[in-house]
Scaffold this active site. Sequence first.
Site, PDB file in Angstrom:
ATOM      1  N   TYR A  95     -58.056  -0.484   2.162  1.00  0.00           N
ATOM      2  CA  TYR A  95     -58.775   0.763   1.902  1.00  0.00           C
ATOM      3  C   TYR A  95     -59.812   1.020   2.983  1.00  0.00           C
ATOM      4  O   TYR A  95     -60.425   0.076   3.501  1.00  0.00           O
ATOM      5  CB  TYR A  95     -59.515   0.691   0.561  1.00  0.00           C
ATOM      6  CG  TYR A  95     -58.634   0.895  -0.648  1.00  0.00           C
ATOM      7  CD1 TYR A  95     -58.386   2.177  -1.139  1.00  0.00           C
ATOM      8  CD2 TYR A  95     -58.060  -0.186  -1.299  1.00  0.00           C
ATOM      9  CE1 TYR A  95     -57.584   2.368  -2.253  1.00  0.00           C
ATOM     10  CE2 TYR A  95     -57.254  -0.003  -2.418  1.00  0.00           C
ATOM     11  CZ  TYR A  95     -57.024   1.278  -2.889  1.00  0.00           C
ATOM     12  OH  TYR A  95     -56.237   1.469  -3.985  1.00  0.00           O
ATOM     13  N   TYR A 134     -51.816  -4.980  -2.118  1.00  0.00           N
ATOM     14  CA  TYR A 134     -52.975  -5.722  -1.617  1.00  0.00           C
ATOM     15  C   TYR A 134     -53.404  -6.793  -2.611  1.00  0.00           C
ATOM     16  O   TYR A 134     -53.185  -6.669  -3.806  1.00  0.00           O
ATOM     17  CB  TYR A 134     -54.133  -4.775  -1.269  1.00  0.00           C
ATOM     18  CG  TYR A 134     -54.681  -3.912  -2.400  1.00  0.00           C
ATOM     19  CD1 TYR A 134     -55.640  -4.414  -3.281  1.00  0.00           C
ATOM     20  CD2 TYR A 134     -54.270  -2.595  -2.564  1.00  0.00           C
ATOM     21  CE1 TYR A 134     -56.168  -3.619  -4.292  1.00  0.00           C
ATOM     22  CE2 TYR A 134     -54.786  -1.797  -3.564  1.00  0.00           C
ATOM     23  CZ  TYR A 134     -55.741  -2.301  -4.430  1.00  0.00           C
ATOM     24  OH  TYR A 134     -56.250  -1.524  -5.421  1.00  0.00           O
ATOM     25  N   ARG A 144     -52.004  -6.360  -6.238  1.00  0.00           N
ATOM     26  CA  ARG A 144     -51.752  -5.056  -6.852  1.00  0.00           C
ATOM     27  C   ARG A 144     -50.459  -4.468  -6.287  1.00  0.00           C
ATOM     28  O   ARG A 144     -50.257  -4.454  -5.065  1.00  0.00           O
ATOM     29  CB  ARG A 144     -52.882  -4.057  -6.532  1.00  0.00           C
ATOM     30  CG  ARG A 144     -54.257  -4.312  -7.139  1.00  0.00           C
ATOM     31  CD  ARG A 144     -54.335  -4.335  -8.663  1.00  0.00           C
ATOM     32  NE  ARG A 144     -53.439  -3.455  -9.409  1.00  0.00           N
ATOM     33  CZ  ARG A 144     -53.645  -2.155  -9.633  1.00  0.00           C
ATOM     34  NH1 ARG A 144     -54.695  -1.542  -9.165  1.00  0.00           N
ATOM     35  NH2 ARG A 144     -52.789  -1.448 -10.349  1.00  0.00           N
ATOM     36  N   HIS A 147     -49.751   1.560  -5.059  1.00  0.00           N
ATOM     37  CA  HIS A 147     -50.116   2.623  -6.001  1.00  0.00           C
ATOM     38  C   HIS A 147     -50.978   3.663  -5.309  1.00  0.00           C
ATOM     39  O   HIS A 147     -51.622   3.377  -4.290  1.00  0.00           O
ATOM     40  CB  HIS A 147     -50.866   2.047  -7.213  1.00  0.00           C
ATOM     41  CG  HIS A 147     -52.139   1.347  -6.835  1.00  0.00           C
ATOM     42  ND1 HIS A 147     -52.151   0.036  -6.420  1.00  0.00           N
ATOM     43  CD2 HIS A 147     -53.422   1.771  -6.762  1.00  0.00           C
ATOM     44  CE1 HIS A 147     -53.394  -0.323  -6.124  1.00  0.00           C
ATOM     45  NE2 HIS A 147     -54.190   0.719  -6.319  1.00  0.00           N
ATOM     46  N   HIS A 149     -54.065   6.269  -6.447  1.00  0.00           N
ATOM     47  CA  HIS A 149     -54.994   6.664  -7.509  1.00  0.00           C
ATOM     48  C   HIS A 149     -54.993   8.188  -7.639  1.00  0.00           C
ATOM     49  O   HIS A 149     -55.048   8.897  -6.630  1.00  0.00           O
ATOM     50  CB  HIS A 149     -56.411   6.197  -7.167  1.00  0.00           C
ATOM     51  CG  HIS A 149     -56.562   4.709  -7.135  1.00  0.00           C
ATOM     52  ND1 HIS A 149     -56.978   3.984  -8.220  1.00  0.00           N
ATOM     53  CD2 HIS A 149     -56.364   3.807  -6.141  1.00  0.00           C
ATOM     54  CE1 HIS A 149     -57.028   2.696  -7.900  1.00  0.00           C
ATOM     55  NE2 HIS A 149     -56.654   2.562  -6.641  1.00  0.00           N
TER      56      HIS A 149
HETATM   57 FE   LIG Z   1     -56.222   0.658  -5.737  1.00  0.00          FE
END
Ligand SMILES: [Fe+2]
Lengths: 222, 163
Positions: A95, A134, A144, A147, A149
Amino acid sequence: MTHPPYLHPDYASTVLRAPSRPPLEMKEDPEAAELTGPVFGHGEVDPLDADLTAGHPGEPIGERIIVTGRVLDAAGHPVPNTLVEIWQANSAGRYAHQRDRHPAPLDPNFTGAGRCLTDDEGRYRFVTIKPGAYPWRNHPNAWRPAHIHFSVFGRAFTQRLVTQMYFPGDPLLPFDPIFQSVPDPAARERLVSTFDLDVTEPEWALGYRWDIVLGRTPMEDA
Amino acid sequence: MITPSQTVGPFFGFALPYDGDWELVPEGHPGAVTITGRVLDGAGEPVPDALLELWTGDAGTRGALGRGGAGVSGFGRCGTAPDGSYRFRLAPPARPYAALLVFARGLLKPVRTRVYLADVPDPLLGSLDPARRATLLARPEGQDVYRFDVRLQGERETVFLEF
Ligand SMILES: [Fe+2]
């Protein structure tokens, strides 16, 4: 039950943050502030904000994708002119956020935030790149699944929804306590997008379709 | 066939906040009040990665996203600081309360509550015993400032609502 419970110990952060009492069920009140919601003007949202691959000096690294679908109410009616916001990791699973410590590369050509208003038929459409999986520290060797959000407003503050869209066939889904927090398997599957050859654009980008259905407002007879 | 909720996670900070998000009215707006407080977890520790949204019930004349110029908006958003604090500047709402939503890592769905700026006759307040009612009452603190803490869990847990 559609939504996950507050307390889901497999997702460790819920343990100290889940309320211990059930929420108080509100009596019907046609004057309640929560039965309306903010209205967003087309002048407030730049159409370029729906293209997460734009706005940088070059093209981001990764698999270019189109994500589109409709925002619907519980009765199946489209919700037009509502704000949809998305954010995601880059193709390496990192991110653009200072607290993300995953040692994967940042991409100078990708921030990973976008927004748009739905059209008259409730449709939204984003161009982006497929996010990477990640790691996180919830439990040993926790990852995870890929995805995106999503944040959606709807017509009333009671319909406000923040969720995550997943990709079909992701081998990490069975191991993810956040995805698995949704108790009903059929409801859980509604978080997974569908690969769609009709959305796919030849020689350019793969297409995924994902519809979002908001809860009924208390004054509706849905 | 409703789409389930999932947590906002820890990494919304580069995407959801926007310029002036917590300012429903511009600085110097006549009669403006500030609601401020902290979000606390079950151990009484601050929640530094929560996102709050406030809605007064009236759209007003100011953009909800584009904050330029004068006027009043009914919607605001504020991410918490490292000490769990948040703030909103708004015109006093027409109702005795403003609606509040709290999203956070560890909340698989948001909690919703109301910030009451006055202890007035009200069906919701009237249905609660004094200790529970107190969790919905913002405390006046200096001129035009109200303090409202959100306690997610524990003894003085905020009253959360379901519609
Ligand atoms: Fe996330």
